[in-house]
Design a protein around this motif. Sequence first.
Motif, short mmCIF file in Angstrom:
data_model
loop_
_atom_site.label_atom_id
_atom_site.label_comp_id
_atom_site.label_asym_id
_atom_site.label_seq_id
_atom_site.Cartn_x
_atom_site.Cartn_y
_atom_site.Cartn_z
N LYS A 28 -12.69 0.13 0.22
CA LYS A 28 -13.43 0.34 2.37
C LYS A 28 -12.54 0.96 2.88
N PHE A 29 -12.89 2.08 3.50
CA PHE A 29 -11.18 2.74 3.99
C PHE A 29 -11.79 2.87 5.46
N LYS A 30 -11.43 2.11 5.95
CA LYS A 30 -11.13 2.55 7.79
C LYS A 30 -10.25 2.67 8.96
N GLY A 31 -9.03 2.65 7.91
CA GLY A 31 -7.95 2.82 9.27
C GLY A 31 -6.83 4.30 8.57
N GLN A 275 -4.07 0.06 4.50
CA GLN A 275 -4.80 -1.20 3.73
C GLN A 275 -4.29 -2.09 4.04
N TYR A 278 -5.04 -3.83 7.81
CA TYR A 278 -6.83 -4.64 8.37
C TYR A 278 -7.44 -5.77 6.99
N TYR A 383 -18.47 -4.47 1.66
CA TYR A 383 -19.20 -4.15 2.93
C TYR A 383 -20.62 -5.21 2.89
N ASP A 386 -20.84 -7.93 5.56
CA ASP A 386 -20.72 -6.95 7.18
C ASP A 386 -21.26 -7.83 8.50
#
Length: 390
Positions: A28-31, A275, A278, A383, A386
């Motif tokens: 998961k890449f969210k930063g 990564q 977070y 996820y 989530d």
Amino acid sequence: MNDMILELAKKIKSMYPQKDFIPLHEPKFKGNEQKYIADCIETGWVSSVGKYVDQFERMLAEFTGVKRAVAVVNGTAALHIALKIVGIQPNDEVLIPSLTFVATGNAVVYCGAVPHFIDVSTETLGIDPFKLDDYLRDVAVINGNVCINKQTGRIIRAVVPMHTFGHPVDIDVLFDVCERWNLIMVEDAAESLGSYYKGIHTGNFGKASALSFNGNKIITTGGGGAVLTNDEKLADYAKHLTTTAKRPHRWKYEHDQIGYNYRMPNINAALGCAQLEYIDDLIEKKRRLVQRYEQLIAGCQGVRLFKEPRFARSNYWLQTLIFDENICDINQVLETFNNQKVMSRPIWTPLHLLRPFQNSPKADLQVTEKLQYQIVNIPSSPYLGDDIDG
């Protein structure tokens, strides 16, 4: 049982209806991943030197609590170097679980050493220290402060606990065994970034340890690994060996021993830095996923969700179902789940059964040989947790 397996597969599939296919584990890449990678490209620092390599090593050391981390190209390279720097010699025997990924055995062989397979515990899925101690009393003797295999005459130099699916082994008991038999401990912590044994992060107990950042791990650098150690001299040696054993100089190419081109590229380290920013959130989601799976399998006969040992806090890297012995055919479970587009897999083929290792010494492996027909890993991406209230 067949109806139960099908119903369970459908329940898992319904967890994330947006997806036609639920993979086993995906990153998961969210930063800041794109920002940091773009910085590498814009500045031209994309190879094995750059600020993100140094930053990633510092962040890893801070997160795990070790003194030093040395970033390398993958987890296998990390374990190879960890074994080299602690003094594993050709023809040494190294005690490893048979129930592990093949890299554990390969890294031992890279050193010219001999894998010696031992059994695991049903409580941790990792090395059973009590069974190991009993086994050594039968096959080993201390001679001149060295552990000798009475059957082969070789030195048994080290033991490599692997924290299976992120669940720590019983380190305290294993450490006592190591002291009793003069064994070096090297942790294969490839799967356990973010896992703790009695409040201390895995990787702190071995003389050196190895992490992996493969695409399916807790965090990823695309491909990558790291050597962890609390010994500054060993860390310096690891850095030297992984940089082709080149002596520092402004222009000369002087190499003082056989080294390895194992350094992690800056562009990969940039991904890892983002990564790590977070990682706590990723682990919390994976731990919440345990709650969701517990609800799904409630009432299902003949299967249970593997839970962290009583002395540990696990990252739950891969969620694990254990089916009762003789209840069902694991291949039928795998076929049903995958036909429902719920990716699942068995545990690795025990290493002592693989062709390259069939002549290696081994203890009684009764638990290992049973577990290979009982374990199924199911989708474990963060996820999936989530929407669990925490």
